[in-house]
Design an enzyme around this catalytic site. Structure first.
Site, PDB file in Angstrom:
ATOM      1  N   SER A 102       0.735  -1.144   0.095  1.00  0.00           N
ATOM      2  CA  SER A 102      -0.135  -0.163  -0.054  1.00  0.00           C
ATOM      3  C   SER A 102       0.815   1.401  -0.130  1.00  0.00           C
ATOM      4  O   SER A 102       1.473   1.521  -1.068  1.00  0.00           O
ATOM      5  CB  SER A 102      -1.161  -0.122   1.170  1.00  0.00           C
ATOM      6  OG  SER A 102      -1.766   0.977   1.257  1.00  0.00           O
ATOM      7  N   ASP A 242      -2.437   6.182  -3.262  1.00  0.00           N
ATOM      8  CA  ASP A 242      -1.179   5.418  -2.767  1.00  0.00           C
ATOM      9  C   ASP A 242      -0.850   4.405  -3.934  1.00  0.00           C
ATOM     10  O   ASP A 242      -1.138   4.289  -4.684  1.00  0.00           O
ATOM     11  CB  ASP A 242      -1.552   5.209  -1.249  1.00  0.00           C
ATOM     12  CG  ASP A 242      -2.470   4.166  -1.274  1.00  0.00           C
ATOM     13  OD1 ASP A 242      -3.407   4.125  -2.046  1.00  0.00           O
ATOM     14  OD2 ASP A 242      -2.746   3.304  -0.199  1.00  0.00           O
ATOM     15  N   ASP A 244      -1.151   1.128  -3.751  1.00  0.00           N
ATOM     16  CA  ASP A 244      -2.255   0.325  -4.465  1.00  0.00           C
ATOM     17  C   ASP A 244      -3.287   0.764  -4.628  1.00  0.00           C
ATOM     18  O   ASP A 244      -4.631   0.265  -5.099  1.00  0.00           O
ATOM     19  CB  ASP A 244      -2.303  -0.740  -3.405  1.00  0.00           C
ATOM     20  CG  ASP A 244      -2.738  -0.582  -2.208  1.00  0.00           C
ATOM     21  OD1 ASP A 244      -3.111   0.611  -1.678  1.00  0.00           O
ATOM     22  OD2 ASP A 244      -3.402  -1.555  -1.372  1.00  0.00           O
ATOM     23  N   ASP A 246      -5.831   2.376  -3.221  1.00  0.00           N
ATOM     24  CA  ASP A 246      -7.123   2.083  -2.252  1.00  0.00           C
ATOM     25  C   ASP A 246      -7.433   3.391  -1.561  1.00  0.00           C
ATOM     26  O   ASP A 246      -8.559   3.514  -0.929  1.00  0.00           O
ATOM     27  CB  ASP A 246      -7.079   0.782  -1.125  1.00  0.00           C
ATOM     28  CG  ASP A 246      -6.020   0.799  -0.224  1.00  0.00           C
ATOM     29  OD1 ASP A 246      -5.208   1.870  -0.200  1.00  0.00           O
ATOM     30  OD2 ASP A 246      -6.108   0.029   0.580  1.00  0.00           O
TER      31      ASP A 246
END
Length: 447
Positions: A102, A242, A244, A246
């Protein structure tokens, strides 16, 4: 073996804490625990990753673990975590595995697991996987011959996700100019295209991942480059994801940061006006600013509060049949459209609100008047003693009475360190600072 799962999967320094051996063992155990079909068909797993270099190594280990457990493996490639969750559901897979850390820096990596339908795992399932890894029980049955799992690419994985998120927007975003920061992460190949197809004029930064530069001075944890780019291009707003994707944070045309509280408020009020906010209630964590609570109260929207972590937001949404929740960090969950936090869905919803109202982002986000806040981390030797202390409880009660509805106190023991976090919000920064240091002194004397 210590606890494997944190608040968001298994995470650690790649090839040190999170080794290929551990990744293989976790994948095998997850396939065993999450595949409860009748044995007449092999389990199916979808695997995706963000572009950090160690993802290639860990993907190979995860795929080997799944195939050795007899699972059919569908490789989705580099794509956002919410895309992997969506694909787990849309393909009918038993298991989704996302290899990503992440917003963490490049040396770290992680494994996020999703069950059927693309849902994050409950604590009991994580515990079962941990027991299997620790006890080696996933090695009890090793298929051979034709029972060994096969691996194939999942065609059009990113396009499937793009069509899904675009289907949530019921109006063109034409006329809006956007700068999107993809953090040199998983959004680089999807986010600029999605926003352009939605009708916006898009300038993209952080879209050149090389395996090493993910989250490196850019993205939702480093908003400086986005602020500069918004001003340079004269854009209506900036959106930061960010590694990833999410998360979603935003920047106004003037370069002011709009955090998850404000974005959640804007989206909640949009749904509320359409009669689409279930039970006129939104889910937020204990870290949401009191100004957010006041804004929701004034708009006729109730707030259901959870512990910190998007998993707890999700649990509350499901348990109470609600539609929207989120965190200050920019994790927003639109449960009608997604089973996890989705930065692209959030960005589209925010821009759709701007388009439908004709208001600037600054005007929309300005409805949340944040109270001054201070957070002090107090080192202690015994977090439990602090939590059970009558002196601390009396001090907190006294401060709460002093602040009334104009402020808030939160004492939260760290889950990983011998610290107690003292957070205070008050009408002025001076009052917040004075109260917080007063409480911190009492906590330190007890702990």
């Amino acid at each position: 073996m210590g606890r494997l799962f944190g608040t968001d999967g298994v995470r650690g320094r790649a090839n040190s804490d999170l080794t290929p051996e551990l990744a293989l063992a976790v994948a095998r155990a997850a396939a065993s625990v999450l595949s409860d079909r009748d044995g007449t068909s092999r389990p199916v797993a979808v695997v995706g990753r963000d572009p950090r270099a160690s993802g290639e190594m860990l993907e190979a280990a995860v795929v080997a673990g799944l195939a050795s457990a007899g699972a059919e493996v569908l490789l989705a490639g580099v794509l956002p975590t919410p895309a992997l969750a969506h694909l787990t559901g849309s393909t009918g897979a038993d298991l989704g595995v996302m290899i990503s850390a992440s917003h963490n820096p490049m040396p770290d990596n992680g494994i996020k697991l999703f069950s059927r339908g693309g849902h994050k795992l409950p604590d009991a399932v994580e515990a079962a996987i941990e027991r299997s890894v620790a006890g080696g029980t996933s090695d009890d049955h090793r298929p051979t011959g034709a029972a060994i799992g096969r691996v194939r690419a999942l065609p059009d994985a990113a396009e499937d996700y793009a069509r899904h998120v675009l289907s949530t927007v019921d109006r063109s975003l034409e006329g809006l100019t956007l700068v999107v920061d993809c953090a040199h992460g998983a959004a680089a190949a999807t986010a600029p295209d999605v926003y352009r197809r939605a009708g916006a004029t898009v300038h993209a930064i952080g879209c050149e991942p090389d395996g090493w530069n993910i989250n490196d001075g850019i993205g939702s944890t480093h908003l400086g480059p986005l602020i500069d780019a918004v001003r340079t291009h004269g854009a209506d707003l900036g959106i930061a994801h960010d590694g990833d994707a999410d998360r979603c944070l935003a920047v106004t045309a003037d370069g002011d940061v709009v955090d998850g509280d404000a974005i959640l408020a804007v989206c909640a009020m949009a749904l509320h006006e359409r009669g689409a906010l279930k039970d006129d209630t939104v889910v937020a964590t204990v870290m949401s600013n009191l100004g957010f609570h006041h804004t929701m109260r004034d708009a006729g929207i109730a707030v259901h509060t959870t512990a910190v972590g998007d998993r707890y937001v999700l649990e509350a949404l499901k348990a109470h049949d609600l539609s929207l929740g989120g965190e200050q960090s920019g994790h927003l969950v639109f449960l009608e459209h997604a089973t996890t936090g989705d930065g692209l869905l959030t960005g589209l919803a925010l821009m759709a609100r701007m388009s439908s109202t004709g208001a600037s982002l600054a005007e929309l986000a300005g409805v949340v008047q944040k109270l001054p806040q201070i957070l002090i981390n107090v080192p202690v030797t015994d977090r439990i003693a602090v939590a059970e202390s009558d002196a601390v409880a009396e001090a907190v009660n006294a401060v709460e009475a002093e602040l009334g509805d104009d402020g808030r106190v939160l004492l939260r023991p760290s889950g990983t360190e011998q610290l107690v976090r003292v957070m205070v919000e008050a009408p002025t920064q001076e009052q917040a600072d004075e109260v917080a240091h007063r409480l911190a002194g009492i906590v330190a004397s007890v702990g």
